[in-house]
Scaffold this active site. Structure first.
Site, PDB file in Angstrom:
ATOM      1  N   GLU A 293       9.502   4.957  -3.991  1.00  0.00           N
ATOM      2  CA  GLU A 293       9.511   6.352  -4.437  1.00  0.00           C
ATOM      3  C   GLU A 293      10.949   6.853  -4.646  1.00  0.00           C
ATOM      4  OE1 GLU A 293       7.406   9.244  -1.932  1.00  0.00           O
ATOM      5  OE2 GLU A 293       6.092   9.678  -3.609  1.00  0.00           O
ATOM      6  N   HIS A 322       0.343 -18.152   4.762  1.00  0.00           N
ATOM      7  CA  HIS A 322      -0.905 -18.750   4.289  1.00  0.00           C
ATOM      8  C   HIS A 322      -1.457 -17.948   3.122  1.00  0.00           C
ATOM      9  CE1 HIS A 322      -0.955 -21.291   7.905  1.00  0.00           C
ATOM     10  NE2 HIS A 322      -0.284 -20.270   8.411  1.00  0.00           N
ATOM     11  N   LYS A 436      -0.784  14.663 -10.037  1.00  0.00           N
ATOM     12  CA  LYS A 436      -1.167  15.793  -9.165  1.00  0.00           C
ATOM     13  C   LYS A 436      -1.744  16.930 -10.013  1.00  0.00           C
ATOM     14  CE  LYS A 436       2.204  15.548  -5.411  1.00  0.00           C
ATOM     15  NZ  LYS A 436       3.344  16.216  -4.799  1.00  0.00           N
TER      16      LYS A 436
END
Ligand code: PA5
Length: 462
Positions: A293, A322, A436
């Site tokens: 960010e 793994h 938003k």
């Protein structure tokens, strides 16, 4: 104080084929860092980098301790409602410093401190399941939102408030809430003022992802018995270590400079943080948010098109040996792996010598689990190095308050240095605004039109 060590040898040409030429550390990278350091110091002078000052703000921590001891600790369960920078710090502190399974332990083994829950995503399944397990009379909600307006957090606050009120009545409900928010503005501040709800300030000059050492992270930790002053002492020590503009003496400078150089000069723009400690899993997610960010930006500081920024990736050792390690070893050469090792894990577990006749497992007997985990970290670093894959290691003396304070501050300072090096503003996040606004429109917020979403074309849906 035992200090974090940053070993960056596996990024350098003398140890790594195709690595960074050491001469650069005294030459162009040192000069570049000196400029970045000066720019950061100038910004500090303007007062916008408030996170630097948090370790030295005694009144903030006094108020946190007062509310933690005199209010939060009266409850059996404390629920933090907060997302992004307002949630990840609390989760990181909880896992690292309270240890695994805190909420499953008996009250005695928790020393009568409350259980701690951090809820970020407004997923009704998660919140409903949590509320089902809690006793409202014994539950306190710490609502954390700097802006006091974040849809996810405020929606969950409204649900929680209704849930508490249904159990204890409207009059008593306010006694179950503590707000952490902007010192002057926003809906939470407005509600808190009107209803006399206790509040803690997020200093005006401290942004969400730089707020872990403010009341945002300190309150939930202190409620559960973590010593906030030791966290801040660790952070203060890191501020001091990073006061110099000499690259080779400044750990955050070295981290930020080498990762920036890896991205912009060597095509290694994926920055993996891989702690070898389950307790540090959320720290890798916290770093991911901080790095992404702060540095992923469309424009430079002067407004020119940039579309720049590294891609952070949270990983965990040894589990991801793994999983992701195959890609790190043999996939595109576009990554730097930063390992985190712990010198003293605080618990020792011996591996019994049980099957001496079975060669494939006999070697494990007599060693400890922590030896195995650390051997895997060292082996992974060496394996990557042997394949010409850049990596570095942060060594924590222990997972305790002082080390965590140092670690958070190290990454935060490295982030603002990297902001200067990438020539972006690390403190804003304009890219999240459009989503938003569209959400507000879809949810019918006054002043926001309902957006026309791209039509679903049945030909493109299987
Ligand atoms: O780092 C940031 O600034 C963001 O991730 C915010 O923390 C997040 O959006 C939550 O914002 P607020 O604290 O205003 O609810």
């Amino acid at each position: 104080m035992k200090r974090i060590r940053f070993d960056f040898g596996n990024l350098l040409a003398s140890r790594l084929e195709g690595g960074v030429d050491e001469a650069l550390l005294e030459g162009v990278l040192a000069d570049r860092f000196r400029t970045a350091h000066a720019e950061v110091e100038e910004l500090r002078g303007t007062g916008v980098l408030g996170f630097y000052d948090l370790p030295f703000s005694a009144e903030n921590v006094d108020r946190v301790v007062e509310l933690a001891d005199g209010f939060g600790q009266w409850f059996q369960d404390v629920v933090v409602l907060g997302i992004g920078g307002s949630g990840l710090g609390a989760v990181s502190l909880k896992e690292a410093l309270l240890g695994p399974g805190w909420n499953d332990r008996s009250e005695e083994s928790r020393d009568h401190f409350p259980r701690l829950h951090v809820v970020d995503n407004p997923d009704p399944v998660t919140l409903a399941a949590l509320l089902d397990r809690l006793e409202p009379r014994q539950t306190m909600f710490n609502v954390v939102s700097k802006s006091g307006a974040t849809a996810e957090t405020m929606a969950q606050y409204l649900v929680a408030r209704g849930w508490i009120e249904a159990a204890v009545g409207a009059d008593k409900a306010r006694g179950h809430f503590l707000f952490t928010t902007d010192p002057a503005a926003g809906a939470l501040r407005q509600i808190g003022d009107a209803e006399d709800i206790p509040m803690l300030p997020v200093p005006e000059n401290v942004g969400g992802r730089f707020s872990v050492l403010s009341p945002v992270g300190l309150l939930p930790a202190a409620v559960c018995g973590v010593d906030p002053r030791a966290l801040l002492a660790g952070a203060a020590d890191m501020v001091e270590r990073c006061a110099t503009d000499e690259l080779t003496d400044n750990p955050a400078g070295m981290l930020g400079t080498l990762l920036h150089h890896a991205d912009t000069a060597m095509g290694q723009g994926i920055h993996v943080l891989m702690p070898y400690s389950d307790r540090l899993r959320p720290v890798a997610l916290w770093f991911q948010q901080l790095w992404a960010e702060s540095l992923g930006k469309a424009a430079t500081r002067s407004g020119e098109k940039a579309e720049t920024g590294p891609t952070p990736l949270a990983s965990i050792g040894a589990t991801d040996q793994h999983s992701l390690m195959q890609l790190f070893m043999e996939g595109p050469r576009d990554k730097v792996v930063v390992f985190v090792g712990v010198d003293d894990v605080g618990t020792s577990m011996e591996i019994p010598d049980r099957h001496p006749g079975i060669v494939s497992i006999a070697y494990l007997g007599g060693h400890t689990l922590e030896e195995l985990l650390d051997a895997e970290r060292a082996a992974s670093a060496e394996a990557l190095r042997l394949r010409g894959r850049p990596n570095a290691t942060l060594h924590l003396p222990r997972v305790d308050e002082e080390a965590l304070g140092q670690l958070f501050m190290l990454f935060q300072i490295a982030t603002v240095y990297a902001g200067a090096l990438y020539d972006v503003n690390p403190l804003d996040q304009p890219g999240v605004e459009l989503g938003k606004r569209l959400t507000y429109g879809l949810m019918g917020r006054e002043g926001f039109e309902r957006p026309e979403l791209a039509e679903v074309d049945p030909r493109w849906v299987l």
